[in-house]
Design an enzyme around this catalytic site. Structure first.
Site, PDB file in Angstrom:
ATOM      1  N   GLY A 150       0.830  -1.188   0.000  1.00  0.00           N
ATOM      2  CA  GLY A 150       0.000   0.000   0.000  1.00  0.00           C
ATOM      3  C   GLY A 150       0.864   1.237   0.000  1.00  0.00           C
ATOM      4  O   GLY A 150       2.020   1.219  -0.430  1.00  0.00           O
ATOM      5  N   VAL A 158       4.756  -5.652   0.785  1.00  0.00           N
ATOM      6  CA  VAL A 158       4.949  -7.021   1.253  1.00  0.00           C
ATOM      7  C   VAL A 158       5.585  -7.813   0.115  1.00  0.00           C
ATOM      8  O   VAL A 158       5.063  -7.839  -1.006  1.00  0.00           O
ATOM      9  CB  VAL A 158       3.631  -7.680   1.681  1.00  0.00           C
ATOM     10  CG1 VAL A 158       3.879  -9.113   2.149  1.00  0.00           C
ATOM     11  CG2 VAL A 158       2.968  -6.872   2.786  1.00  0.00           C
ATOM     12  N   LYS A 184       7.218  -7.840   5.191  1.00  0.00           N
ATOM     13  CA  LYS A 184       6.587  -6.519   5.130  1.00  0.00           C
ATOM     14  C   LYS A 184       7.657  -5.476   5.432  1.00  0.00           C
ATOM     15  O   LYS A 184       8.237  -5.462   6.520  1.00  0.00           O
ATOM     16  CB  LYS A 184       5.447  -6.418   6.144  1.00  0.00           C
ATOM     17  CG  LYS A 184       4.729  -5.064   6.128  1.00  0.00           C
ATOM     18  CD  LYS A 184       3.695  -4.955   7.239  1.00  0.00           C
ATOM     19  CE  LYS A 184       2.505  -5.832   6.991  1.00  0.00           C
ATOM     20  NZ  LYS A 184       1.419  -5.580   7.985  1.00  0.00           N
ATOM     21  N   ASP A 188      -9.163  -4.297  14.006  1.00  0.00           N
ATOM     22  CA  ASP A 188      -9.205  -3.959  12.577  1.00  0.00           C
ATOM     23  C   ASP A 188      -9.575  -5.194  11.765  1.00  0.00           C
ATOM     24  O   ASP A 188      -9.049  -5.421  10.679  1.00  0.00           O
ATOM     25  CB  ASP A 188      -7.848  -3.405  12.118  1.00  0.00           C
ATOM     26  CG  ASP A 188      -7.928  -2.762  10.726  1.00  0.00           C
ATOM     27  OD1 ASP A 188      -9.019  -2.277  10.358  1.00  0.00           O
ATOM     28  OD2 ASP A 188      -6.911  -2.755  10.014  1.00  0.00           O
TER      29      ASP A 188
END
Length: 227
Positions: free
Chosen positions: A73, A78, A93, A197
């Site tokens: 993102g 990753v 990551k 989350d």
């Protein structure tokens, strides 16, 4: 301190905060969801003007050798990587490196505590329905420190993608996967962790049919929470 104002956000992005003010801002952003989202939204907007150079195949991050990109993102990527010491493939990551007050530095500062929380939370869990964490650390990239998290590499896709398959999975298959997810979350709760989350994107359904819960970066540890 109170929520950040425009002047403080500008100073954070341009690297004009002294060490003491930066520490206090970091602590506030780490604990305030609204300010964290604001800082990351600003950083994401500015990042769109320049992009981020992804690591090429063969690049080294600590003892890990990058093979290819799995996903990512605005704040990190990753990778599929090879652990040269233990001779295994991992999911790596890597946050954007930054230590100079640049936009990349904003990303790193905002996300590093989150990544460390994710590692601590997941390291407490040893369960077949939770992704395993192998290591968290830092490595030098382009002359700057980059934080990384090495995890179990799961060959599969997100729960959202899996649910969208055509033809549709049978109700028995769907129930089985959701039961597995519940077991993973239950193991987290038994360890005193609340995910905070949870969504289909944070569940990986492996090609082996086993579901794993991941991304505990916003998890709350009951043993560390203030009362």
């Amino acid at each position: 301190m109170g929520c950040l104002n425009d002047e403080q956000i500008d100073a954070l992005i341009t690297g004009e905060l002294d060490d003491d003010r930066l520490r206090r801002v970091d602590e506030h952003v780490d604990s305030c969801a609204s300010c964290r989202q604001l800082v990351l939204a600003v950083a994401r907007s500015v990042a769109g003007q320049g992009g981020h150079q992804r690591l090429e195949a063969g690049a080294r991050v600590g003892r890990y050798i990058v093979l290819d990109v799995v996903g990512g993102g605005a704040f990190g990527v990753v990778y599929r990587a090879h652990d040269s010491e233990l001779d295994r493939h991992v999911a790596l990551k890597v946050l954007r490196p930054g230590s100079d007050g640049s936009v990349a530095d904003v990303h790193a500062r905002a996300e590093q505590p989150r990544l460390q929380r994710e590692a601590r939370a997941m390291a407490k869990l040893a369960h077949p329905n939770v992704v395993t964490v192998h290591e968290v650390g830092t490595a030098t990239q382009a002359g700057r420190n980059a934080t990384f998290l090495a995890m179990e590499l799961v060959e599969g896709r997100t729960l959202r993608s899996w649910l969208g398959d055509e033809p549709r999975h049978s109700w028995r298959e769907v129930v089985d996967v959701f039961v597995q997810v519940g077991r993973g979350l239950g193991a987290a709760h038994d360890a005193g962790l609340t995910h905070r989350d949870f969504k289909p994107e944070n569940v990986i359904v492996g090609d082996d049919g086993r579901a794993r819960v991941t991304d505990f970066g916003l998890a709350v540890d009951a043993s560390e929470a203030s009362v």
